[in-house]
Design a protein around this motif. Structure first.
Motif, PDB file in Angstrom:
ATOM      1  N   VAL A   3      98.178  51.395  80.875  1.00  0.00           N
ATOM      2  CA  VAL A   3      97.512  52.512  81.545  1.00  0.00           C
ATOM      3  C   VAL A   3      98.035  53.844  81.012  1.00  0.00           C
ATOM      4  O   VAL A   3      99.207  54.191  81.185  1.00  0.00           O
ATOM      5  N   CYS A   4      97.136  54.575  80.348  1.00  0.00           N
ATOM      6  CA  CYS A   4      97.409  55.947  79.907  1.00  0.00           C
ATOM      7  C   CYS A   4      96.298  56.857  80.417  1.00  0.00           C
ATOM      8  O   CYS A   4      95.758  57.685  79.672  1.00  0.00           O
ATOM      9  N   ALA A   5      95.929  56.677  81.673  1.00  0.00           N
ATOM     10  CA  ALA A   5      94.928  57.536  82.298  1.00  0.00           C
ATOM     11  C   ALA A   5      95.495  58.952  82.422  1.00  0.00           C
ATOM     12  O   ALA A   5      96.705  59.154  82.323  1.00  0.00           O
ATOM     13  N   PRO A   6      94.636  59.965  82.638  1.00  0.00           N
ATOM     14  CA  PRO A   6      95.152  61.314  82.842  1.00  0.00           C
ATOM     15  C   PRO A   6      96.224  61.329  83.929  1.00  0.00           C
ATOM     16  O   PRO A   6      96.103  60.617  84.935  1.00  0.00           O
ATOM     17  N   PRO A   7      97.299  62.103  83.742  1.00  0.00           N
ATOM     18  CA  PRO A   7      98.421  62.059  84.683  1.00  0.00           C
ATOM     19  C   PRO A   7      98.029  62.235  86.145  1.00  0.00           C
ATOM     20  O   PRO A   7      98.597  61.591  87.028  1.00  0.00           O
ATOM     21  N   GLY A   8      97.024  63.068  86.412  1.00  0.00           N
ATOM     22  CA  GLY A   8      96.628  63.310  87.792  1.00  0.00           C
ATOM     23  C   GLY A   8      95.998  62.114  88.474  1.00  0.00           C
ATOM     24  O   GLY A   8      96.010  62.031  89.704  1.00  0.00           O
ATOM     25  N   GLU A   9      95.447  61.171  87.698  1.00  0.00           N
ATOM     26  CA  GLU A   9      94.828  59.987  88.296  1.00  0.00           C
ATOM     27  C   GLU A   9      95.545  58.700  87.903  1.00  0.00           C
ATOM     28  O   GLU A   9      95.116  57.608  88.222  1.00  0.00           O
ATOM     29  N   ARG A  10      96.671  58.825  87.196  1.00  0.00           N
ATOM     30  CA  ARG A  10      97.344  57.655  86.638  1.00  0.00           C
ATOM     31  C   ARG A  10      97.789  56.682  87.721  1.00  0.00           C
ATOM     32  O   ARG A  10      97.591  55.470  87.602  1.00  0.00           O
ATOM     33  N   ALA A  11      98.385  57.189  88.788  1.00  0.00           N
ATOM     34  CA  ALA A  11      98.848  56.299  89.855  1.00  0.00           C
ATOM     35  C   ALA A  11      97.686  55.510  90.449  1.00  0.00           C
ATOM     36  O   ALA A  11      97.816  54.313  90.746  1.00  0.00           O
ATOM     37  N   ASP A  12      96.532  56.165  90.613  1.00  0.00           N
ATOM     38  CA  ASP A  12      95.353  55.478  91.162  1.00  0.00           C
ATOM     39  C   ASP A  12      94.908  54.339  90.258  1.00  0.00           C
ATOM     40  O   ASP A  12      94.567  53.247  90.722  1.00  0.00           O
ATOM     41  N   ARG A  13      94.892  54.584  88.935  1.00  0.00           N
ATOM     42  CA  ARG A  13      94.450  53.543  88.008  1.00  0.00           C
ATOM     43  C   ARG A  13      95.457  52.394  87.943  1.00  0.00           C
ATOM     44  O   ARG A  13      95.078  51.237  87.770  1.00  0.00           O
ATOM     45  N   ILE A  14      96.736  52.683  88.050  1.00  0.00           N
ATOM     46  CA  ILE A  14      97.742  51.620  88.057  1.00  0.00           C
ATOM     47  C   ILE A  14      97.556  50.734  89.278  1.00  0.00           C
ATOM     48  O   ILE A  14      97.556  49.502  89.182  1.00  0.00           O
ATOM     49  N   GLY A  19      92.694  54.230  78.647  1.00  0.00           N
ATOM     50  CA  GLY A  19      92.961  55.661  78.583  1.00  0.00           C
ATOM     51  C   GLY A  19      93.837  56.034  77.405  1.00  0.00           C
ATOM     52  O   GLY A  19      94.612  55.233  76.892  1.00  0.00           O
ATOM     53  N   THR A  20      93.680  57.289  76.982  1.00  0.00           N
ATOM     54  CA  THR A  20      94.467  57.822  75.867  1.00  0.00           C
ATOM     55  C   THR A  20      95.020  59.204  76.225  1.00  0.00           C
ATOM     56  O   THR A  20      95.273  60.026  75.343  1.00  0.00           O
ATOM     57  N   SER A  21      95.211  59.444  77.509  1.00  0.00           N
ATOM     58  CA  SER A  21      95.644  60.767  77.958  1.00  0.00           C
ATOM     59  C   SER A  21      97.146  60.804  78.199  1.00  0.00           C
ATOM     60  O   SER A  21      97.780  59.777  78.435  1.00  0.00           O
ATOM     61  N   GLY A  55      94.450  42.221  89.887  1.00  0.00           N
ATOM     62  CA  GLY A  55      95.150  41.017  89.456  1.00  0.00           C
ATOM     63  C   GLY A  55      95.838  41.109  88.117  1.00  0.00           C
ATOM     64  O   GLY A  55      96.194  40.080  87.542  1.00  0.00           O
ATOM     65  N   CYS A  56      96.048  42.335  87.601  1.00  0.00           N
ATOM     66  CA  CYS A  56      96.664  42.507  86.281  1.00  0.00           C
ATOM     67  C   CYS A  56      98.080  43.052  86.388  1.00  0.00           C
ATOM     68  O   CYS A  56      98.391  43.868  87.259  1.00  0.00           O
ATOM     69  N   HIS A  57      98.924  42.616  85.453  1.00  0.00           N
ATOM     70  CA  HIS A  57     100.208  43.249  85.236  1.00  0.00           C
ATOM     71  C   HIS A  57      99.957  44.566  84.514  1.00  0.00           C
ATOM     72  O   HIS A  57      98.909  44.760  83.882  1.00  0.00           O
ATOM     73  N   VAL A  58     100.928  45.489  84.581  1.00  0.00           N
ATOM     74  CA  VAL A  58     100.696  46.838  84.060  1.00  0.00           C
ATOM     75  C   VAL A  58     101.885  47.337  83.247  1.00  0.00           C
ATOM     76  O   VAL A  58     103.041  47.176  83.655  1.00  0.00           O
ATOM     77  N   LEU A  59     101.583  47.947  82.105  1.00  0.00           N
ATOM     78  CA  LEU A  59     102.509  48.845  81.431  1.00  0.00           C
ATOM     79  C   LEU A  59     101.998  50.245  81.718  1.00  0.00           C
ATOM     80  O   LEU A  59     100.848  50.576  81.398  1.00  0.00           O
ATOM     81  N   ALA A  60     102.826  51.084  82.340  1.00  0.00           N
ATOM     82  CA  ALA A  60     102.405  52.412  82.768  1.00  0.00           C
ATOM     83  C   ALA A  60     103.067  53.481  81.914  1.00  0.00           C
ATOM     84  O   ALA A  60     104.296  53.547  81.830  1.00  0.00           O
ATOM     85  N   ASP A  61     102.257  54.307  81.278  1.00  0.00           N
ATOM     86  CA  ASP A  61     102.805  55.407  80.494  1.00  0.00           C
ATOM     87  C   ASP A  61     103.639  56.303  81.400  1.00  0.00           C
ATOM     88  O   ASP A  61     103.444  56.353  82.622  1.00  0.00           O
ATOM     89  N   LYS A  62     104.595  57.011  80.793  1.00  0.00           N
ATOM     90  CA  LYS A  62     105.394  57.945  81.582  1.00  0.00           C
ATOM     91  C   LYS A  62     104.760  59.338  81.516  1.00  0.00           C
ATOM     92  O   LYS A  62     104.168  59.691  80.483  1.00  0.00           O
ATOM     93  N   PRO A  63     104.840  60.112  82.591  1.00  0.00           N
ATOM     94  CA  PRO A  63     105.338  59.701  83.894  1.00  0.00           C
ATOM     95  C   PRO A  63     104.343  58.772  84.589  1.00  0.00           C
ATOM     96  O   PRO A  63     103.138  58.955  84.474  1.00  0.00           O
TER      97      PRO A  63
END
Length: 317
Positions: A67-78, A19-21, A85-93
């Motif tokens: 993960v830089c999915a759109p903010p509204g679905e970001r938590a779901d993608r994380i 993602g690039t959102s 089975g992946c570690h995650v760097l999560a864009d803020k918020p």
């Protein structure tokens, strides 16, 4: 799923940007994370043809997902990446509210994988030095923090600059002091459309005042952050922290940028991410830190709407 096999320190972790959102016109993936991953010896970027995240992870054998999915679905993608089975760097918020951030926290705890919110300003050299000095008791017991996080330039955030920038200084204050917030009183700044003042009451009598916003025309000498500073008063002295230092202002025909003698905040964050993954130790910033910061900014938004202070329930810590 079972977490992927731990990778030796000498082997770069396969990393999938997803993602690039962002908020408004932000693209932290392209502008910040991908260049930093490319420059870091602990990671190697992979690409997938699949449009589905779980399928893309399987296709690439990714070990880390940015993960830089759109903010509204970001938590779901994380959560999806963690369960794959992946570690995650999560864009803020990391999520749009504390409730969704807690879902991420639960998934990280259940899988035992690293999930780091990209609160990269806490990894700045000046902030890290200040944290070490506070821990060593250099100014005694802290009783007040005054902070400014003001940005010059860039596109205004449709959701408001409190949502956009508020997490950064709140996270730094929490990281420096280790004292949870118990009451939030938010006031409109000098320009209510662009800035907010947060008056926070913490555990053990600590108070903090944080001014956050976007104030065009302040002529930032080191890029877009015009002011990022903390004055910490303690029982034995006062500490002033300028988080834009040390850096040199490099001016070219393309504009002004900050040049660092070592890694900037994003590079330091990726080193902390890599260390947590390969060592198995808890990350320096995790989902609980995102929850704590989001609770404060959520309460600040309520306080602005109500015109009164908003308490935070200790049982929700």
């Amino acid at each position: 799923m079972t977490p992927r096999t731990a990778t030796p320190r000498t082997v770069a972790l396969r990393t999938l940007p997803w993602g690039t959102s962002g908020l408004g016109t932000q693209d932290h993936q392209s502008d910040m994370y991908v260049p930093a991953f490319r420059a870091h010896p602990g990671f190697t970027l992979v690409e997938a043809a699949a449009d589905d995240l779980t399928a893309a992870i399987a296709e690439t054998g990714a070990q880390v997902v940015s993960v830089c999915a759109p903010p509204g679905e970001r938590a779901d993608r994380i959560v999806e990446a963690l369960r794959a089975g992946c570690h995650v760097l999560a864009d803020k918020p990391m999520a749009l509210d504390a409730a969704d951030a807690r879902r991420v926290e639960d998934a990280a705890r259940e899988t035992g994988l690293v999930c780091m919110p990209a609160h990269h300003h806490r990894f700045g050299a000046a902030v890290r030095s200040a944290g070490a000095a506070l821990a060593a008791g250099r100014i005694g017991l802290p009783w007040n923090v005054q902070a400014d996080f003001l940005v010059d330039g860039g596109d205004p955030c449709p959701q408001g600059e409190l949502v956009n920038f508020g997490l950064y200084p709140v996270d730094v204050v929490l990281a420096l002091t280790g004292r949870a917030v118990r009451r939030v009183h938010a006031l409109p700044g000098r320009d209510p459309r662009r800035s907010t003042v947060l008056l926070l009451d913490h555990d053990h009598g600590l108070t903090s005042t944080i001014t956050v916003g976007r104030l065009p025309g302040t002529t930032a000498p080191y890029g877009s952050v015009a002011l990022h500073r903390y004055r910490i008063s303690g029982s034995g002295g006062v500490m002033d922290v300028d988080a834009t230092r040390p850096a040199a202002a490099v001016r070219t025909v393309l504009g002004t940028r900050a040049a660092w003698h070592a890694d900037g905040t994003v590079g330091r964050m990726l080193t902390a991410l890599h260390t947590a993954i390969v060592s198995g130790r808890p990350p320096e910033a995790g989902p609980a830190d995102a929850v704590a910061a989001l609770r404060v900014t959520d309460a600040a938004a309520r306080s602005l709407a109500l015109g009164t202070p908003v308490p935070l329930d200790p049982s929700e810590d």
